[in-house]
Design an enzyme around this catalytic site. Sequence first.
Site, PDB file in Angstrom:
ATOM      1  N   ASN A 163      -6.068  -4.313  -1.132  1.00 40.41           N
ATOM      2  CA  ASN A 163      -4.732  -3.984  -1.655  1.00 40.41           C
ATOM      3  C   ASN A 163      -4.220  -5.092  -2.577  1.00 40.41           C
ATOM      4  OD1 ASN A 163      -4.628  -5.390   0.861  1.00 40.41           O
ATOM      5  ND2 ASN A 163      -2.462  -4.933   1.096  1.00 40.41           N
ATOM      6  N   CYS A 194      -2.792   0.448  -3.026  1.00 40.28           N
ATOM      7  CA  CYS A 194      -3.537   0.362  -1.762  1.00 40.28           C
ATOM      8  C   CYS A 194      -5.009   0.075  -2.031  1.00 40.28           C
ATOM      9  CB  CYS A 194      -3.459   1.677  -1.009  1.00 40.28           C
ATOM     10  SG  CYS A 194      -1.837   2.072  -0.355  1.00 40.28           S
ATOM     11  N   CYS A 249      -3.118   7.841  -0.415  1.00 39.68           N
ATOM     12  CA  CYS A 249      -4.569   7.607  -0.458  1.00 39.68           C
ATOM     13  C   CYS A 249      -5.325   8.835   0.036  1.00 39.68           C
ATOM     14  CB  CYS A 249      -4.935   6.370   0.360  1.00 39.68           C
ATOM     15  SG  CYS A 249      -4.357   4.856  -0.447  1.00 39.68           S
ATOM     16  N   GLU A 305      -0.774  -6.276  -4.444  1.00 34.77           N
ATOM     17  CA  GLU A 305       0.678  -6.075  -4.475  1.00 34.77           C
ATOM     18  C   GLU A 305       1.294  -6.662  -5.748  1.00 34.77           C
ATOM     19  OE1 GLU A 305       2.166  -7.459  -0.690  1.00 34.77           O
ATOM     20  OE2 GLU A 305       1.184  -5.801   0.354  1.00 34.77           O
ATOM     21  N   CYS A 360      -2.973   5.811   4.016  1.00 38.89           N
ATOM     22  CA  CYS A 360      -1.628   6.383   3.834  1.00 38.89           C
ATOM     23  C   CYS A 360      -1.732   7.754   3.161  1.00 38.89           C
ATOM     24  CB  CYS A 360      -0.755   5.431   3.005  1.00 38.89           C
ATOM     25  SG  CYS A 360      -1.118   5.491   1.247  1.00 38.89           S
ATOM     26  N   GLU A 403      -7.602   1.471  -0.717  1.00 35.85           N
ATOM     27  CA  GLU A 403      -8.423   2.685  -0.842  1.00 35.85           C
ATOM     28  C   GLU A 403      -8.469   3.165  -2.288  1.00 35.85           C
ATOM     29  OE1 GLU A 403      -6.117   2.025   1.335  1.00 35.85           O
ATOM     30  OE2 GLU A 403      -6.431   3.039   3.253  1.00 35.85           O
TER      31      GLU A 403
END
Length: 160
Positions: free
Chosen positions: A62, A73, A115, A64, A112, A75
Site C-alpha cells: 500500500n 491499496c 479491491c 499512502e 477491501c 492489492e
Amino acid sequence: MKEITITSQFVIYDAIEELPVDTQNLFEQALKAQKNAYAPYSKFRVGVAISLDNGEIVLGSNQENAAYPSGLCAERVALYQAASNFPESKILKIVITAAPEATGIPAPIPPCGSCRQSIAEYEIKQEAPIEIYFMGEIGKIYKSESLKNLLPLIFNKKLL
Ligand code: THU
C-alpha cells in the site's frame, strides 16, 4: 416475493506450512513486499504477491499520500502492475498479508470493497477464477477459490 441465500466457501489453514510450497513462497514474497509499504498515516502495512500463468510473480504494497484518497491499496498496486506489464497473462493467485504497527493481529485481513471490485474485473476478463489467500500478521489463513466468494452479485461489464 422471494428470498435467496448466497453462500461463500473458504478453506481455513492454521499455518503457512500447511499450504503447497508455491503458495508458501508467495506468502514469503508478500511479507517482503509488506516491508515496502509506504503507510505513514495509517501505519497499517499490506503486502501482496500475485502469481501469473507465465511464471511471473508481481508484488505490491500500500502506498499512502498526504491527500489521503490519492493513496492506493496493496492489492490494486500489484494488480495494475500485473495487468499493465503482462496484459495477456492470467492471474492464478493473489496472496495478501497485513500488519498494523502495533502488536500482531490474529484476524485475517480480507481485501477491501474497492479491491474486490478490481479483482472481479480481471477474473471476469480472463474467464478463469483467481485464488485469493489472506492472513493477518499471525494466525489463520483464509483461502477462496474465486473472487466470487468475496463479492456476490458482482457489478460487471455485462450490466453496462
Ligand atoms: N489497505 C490495503 O492496502 N488493502 C486493503 O484491502 C485494505 C486497506 C491499506 C490502505 C491504507 O493504506 C491502509 O491499508 C489502511 O486502510
